[in-house]
Scaffold this motif. Structure first.
Motif, PDB file in Angstrom:
ATOM      1  N   ASN A   3       1.162   6.436 -25.059  1.00 44.49           N
ATOM      2  CA  ASN A   3       0.606   7.199 -26.166  1.00 44.49           C
ATOM      3  C   ASN A   3      -0.921   7.046 -26.135  1.00 44.49           C
ATOM      4  N   SER A   4      -1.612   7.754 -26.999  1.00 44.24           N
ATOM      5  CA  SER A   4      -3.082   7.779 -26.926  1.00 44.24           C
ATOM      6  C   SER A   4      -3.694   6.404 -27.210  1.00 44.24           C
ATOM      7  N   ASN A   5      -3.089   5.617 -28.109  1.00 44.36           N
ATOM      8  CA  ASN A   5      -3.616   4.276 -28.381  1.00 44.36           C
ATOM      9  C   ASN A   5      -3.440   3.360 -27.181  1.00 44.36           C
ATOM     10  N   GLN A   6      -2.271   3.435 -26.547  1.00 47.83           N
ATOM     11  CA  GLN A   6      -2.022   2.617 -25.358  1.00 47.83           C
ATOM     12  C   GLN A   6      -2.993   3.008 -24.239  1.00 47.83           C
ATOM     13  N   GLN A   7      -3.205   4.305 -24.063  1.00 50.47           N
ATOM     14  CA  GLN A   7      -4.115   4.783 -23.026  1.00 50.47           C
ATOM     15  C   GLN A   7      -5.535   4.309 -23.311  1.00 50.47           C
ATOM     16  N   TYR A   8      -5.941   4.334 -24.568  1.00 51.44           N
ATOM     17  CA  TYR A   8      -7.289   3.882 -24.951  1.00 51.44           C
ATOM     18  C   TYR A   8      -7.474   2.405 -24.602  1.00 51.44           C
ATOM     19  N   LEU A   9      -6.456   1.584 -24.897  1.00 52.63           N
ATOM     20  CA  LEU A   9      -6.549   0.154 -24.576  1.00 52.63           C
ATOM     21  C   LEU A   9      -6.535  -0.074 -23.067  1.00 52.63           C
ATOM     22  N   LEU A  10      -5.752   0.717 -22.350  1.00 52.16           N
ATOM     23  CA  LEU A  10      -5.741   0.611 -20.891  1.00 52.16           C
ATOM     24  C   LEU A  10      -7.100   1.004 -20.316  1.00 52.16           C
ATOM     25  N   ASP A  11      -7.685   2.076 -20.832  1.00 55.95           N
ATOM     26  CA  ASP A  11      -9.029   2.489 -20.386  1.00 55.95           C
ATOM     27  C   ASP A  11     -10.045   1.389 -20.672  1.00 55.95           C
ATOM     28  N   LYS A  47     -18.429   7.125 -25.706  1.00 54.95           N
ATOM     29  CA  LYS A  47     -17.243   6.325 -25.408  1.00 54.95           C
ATOM     30  C   LYS A  47     -17.602   4.865 -25.129  1.00 54.95           C
ATOM     31  N   LEU A  48     -18.669   4.624 -24.370  1.00 47.64           N
ATOM     32  CA  LEU A  48     -19.056   3.250 -24.057  1.00 47.64           C
ATOM     33  C   LEU A  48     -19.352   2.471 -25.343  1.00 47.64           C
ATOM     34  N   GLY A  49     -20.097   3.077 -26.235  1.00 47.44           N
ATOM     35  CA  GLY A  49     -20.403   2.424 -27.507  1.00 47.44           C
ATOM     36  C   GLY A  49     -19.152   2.135 -28.316  1.00 47.44           C
ATOM     37  N   ASP A  50     -18.227   3.095 -28.341  1.00 47.20           N
ATOM     38  CA  ASP A  50     -16.963   2.895 -29.054  1.00 47.20           C
ATOM     39  C   ASP A  50     -16.172   1.739 -28.443  1.00 47.20           C
ATOM     40  N   GLN A  51     -16.167   1.681 -27.114  1.00 49.42           N
ATOM     41  CA  GLN A  51     -15.444   0.602 -26.440  1.00 49.42           C
ATOM     42  C   GLN A  51     -16.106  -0.752 -26.710  1.00 49.42           C
ATOM     43  N   LYS A  59     -13.169  -9.685 -29.978  1.00 44.36           N
ATOM     44  CA  LYS A  59     -13.711 -11.026 -29.789  1.00 44.36           C
ATOM     45  C   LYS A  59     -13.896 -11.731 -31.129  1.00 44.36           C
ATOM     46  N   LEU A  60     -14.371 -11.009 -32.122  1.00 49.03           N
ATOM     47  CA  LEU A  60     -14.589 -11.558 -33.452  1.00 49.03           C
ATOM     48  C   LEU A  60     -13.288 -12.117 -34.035  1.00 49.03           C
ATOM     49  N   ASN A  61     -12.185 -11.455 -33.725  1.00 50.04           N
ATOM     50  CA  ASN A  61     -10.884 -11.845 -34.270  1.00 50.04           C
ATOM     51  C   ASN A  61     -10.023 -12.636 -33.280  1.00 50.04           C
ATOM     52  N   GLY A  62     -10.617 -13.025 -32.144  1.00 50.38           N
ATOM     53  CA  GLY A  62      -9.891 -13.828 -31.167  1.00 50.38           C
ATOM     54  C   GLY A  62      -8.754 -13.098 -30.480  1.00 50.38           C
ATOM     55  N   LEU A  63      -8.886 -11.782 -30.324  1.00 51.66           N
ATOM     56  CA  LEU A  63      -7.803 -10.967 -29.765  1.00 51.66           C
ATOM     57  C   LEU A  63      -8.091 -10.434 -28.363  1.00 51.66           C
ATOM     58  N   GLU A  64      -9.158 -10.927 -27.724  1.00 50.00           N
ATOM     59  CA  GLU A  64      -9.513 -10.367 -26.419  1.00 50.00           C
ATOM     60  C   GLU A  64      -8.450 -10.605 -25.350  1.00 50.00           C
ATOM     61  N   ASP A  65      -7.581 -11.598 -25.546  1.00 48.28           N
ATOM     62  CA  ASP A  65      -6.523 -11.848 -24.565  1.00 48.28           C
ATOM     63  C   ASP A  65      -5.538 -10.688 -24.461  1.00 48.28           C
ATOM     64  N   ILE A  66      -5.421  -9.886 -25.513  1.00 56.67           N
ATOM     65  CA  ILE A  66      -4.569  -8.689 -25.458  1.00 56.67           C
ATOM     66  C   ILE A  66      -5.060  -7.766 -24.346  1.00 56.67           C
ATOM     67  N   ILE A  67      -6.368  -7.544 -24.292  1.00 56.39           N
ATOM     68  CA  ILE A  67      -6.947  -6.659 -23.277  1.00 56.39           C
ATOM     69  C   ILE A  67      -6.867  -7.310 -21.903  1.00 56.39           C
ATOM     70  N   ARG A  68      -7.080  -8.602 -21.836  1.00 55.72           N
ATOM     71  CA  ARG A  68      -6.971  -9.301 -20.538  1.00 55.72           C
ATOM     72  C   ARG A  68      -5.554  -9.191 -19.976  1.00 55.72           C
ATOM     73  N   LYS A  69      -4.548  -9.269 -20.846  1.00 50.99           N
ATOM     74  CA  LYS A  69      -3.161  -9.132 -20.391  1.00 50.99           C
ATOM     75  C   LYS A  69      -2.902  -7.715 -19.889  1.00 50.99           C
ATOM     76  N   ILE A  70      -3.385  -6.718 -20.608  1.00 51.31           N
ATOM     77  CA  ILE A  70      -3.226  -5.328 -20.166  1.00 51.31           C
ATOM     78  C   ILE A  70      -3.886  -5.151 -18.800  1.00 51.31           C
ATOM     79  N   LYS A  71      -5.099  -5.700 -18.653  1.00 55.33           N
ATOM     80  CA  LYS A  71      -5.845  -5.596 -17.387  1.00 55.33           C
ATOM     81  C   LYS A  71      -5.031  -6.237 -16.249  1.00 55.33           C
ATOM     82  N   LYS A  72      -4.499  -7.418 -16.505  1.00 52.36           N
ATOM     83  CA  LYS A  72      -3.714  -8.144 -15.485  1.00 52.36           C
ATOM     84  C   LYS A  72      -2.444  -7.372 -15.126  1.00 52.36           C
ATOM     85  N   ASP A  73      -1.770  -6.839 -16.128  1.00 54.93           N
ATOM     86  CA  ASP A  73      -0.494  -6.142 -15.911  1.00 54.93           C
ATOM     87  C   ASP A  73      -0.663  -4.808 -15.191  1.00 54.93           C
TER      88      ASP A  73
END
Length: 75
Positions: A3-11, A47-51, A59-73
């Motif tokens: 979906n568009s949210n998943q694609q945004y996080l993958l991007d 887009k870069l600014g939004d990202q 990072k502020l909320n300690g959630l960057e590992d979500i993106i790292r997991k997506i990147k790894k997967d």
């Protein structure tokens, strides 16, 4: 199919800094002080600014590992 949210996080997970001192580094791996500096200075337009804003919030909320997991997967 993503979906568009998943694609945004993958991007976001695949996006690298296109310029400057940290050119070529994944946005999620940028040093926290650099993201905070952008938050204080003002994020780039588009887009870069939004990202970068999302990276700041993650990072502020300690959630960057979500993106790292997506990147790894997806490599």
């Amino acid at each position: 199919m993503l979906n568009s949210n998943q694609q945004y996080l993958l991007d976001l997970a695949k996006m690298k800094m296109p310029f400057g001192k940290y050119k070529g580094m994944f946005l999620i791996d940028l040093p926290e002080h650099y993201i905070v500096w952008y938050n204080n200075k003002g994020f780039p337009k588009g887009k870069l600014g939004d990202q970068l804003k999302l990276v700041y919030e993650l990072k502020l909320n300690g959630l960057e590992d979500i993106i790292r997991k997506i990147k790894k997967d997806h490599h």
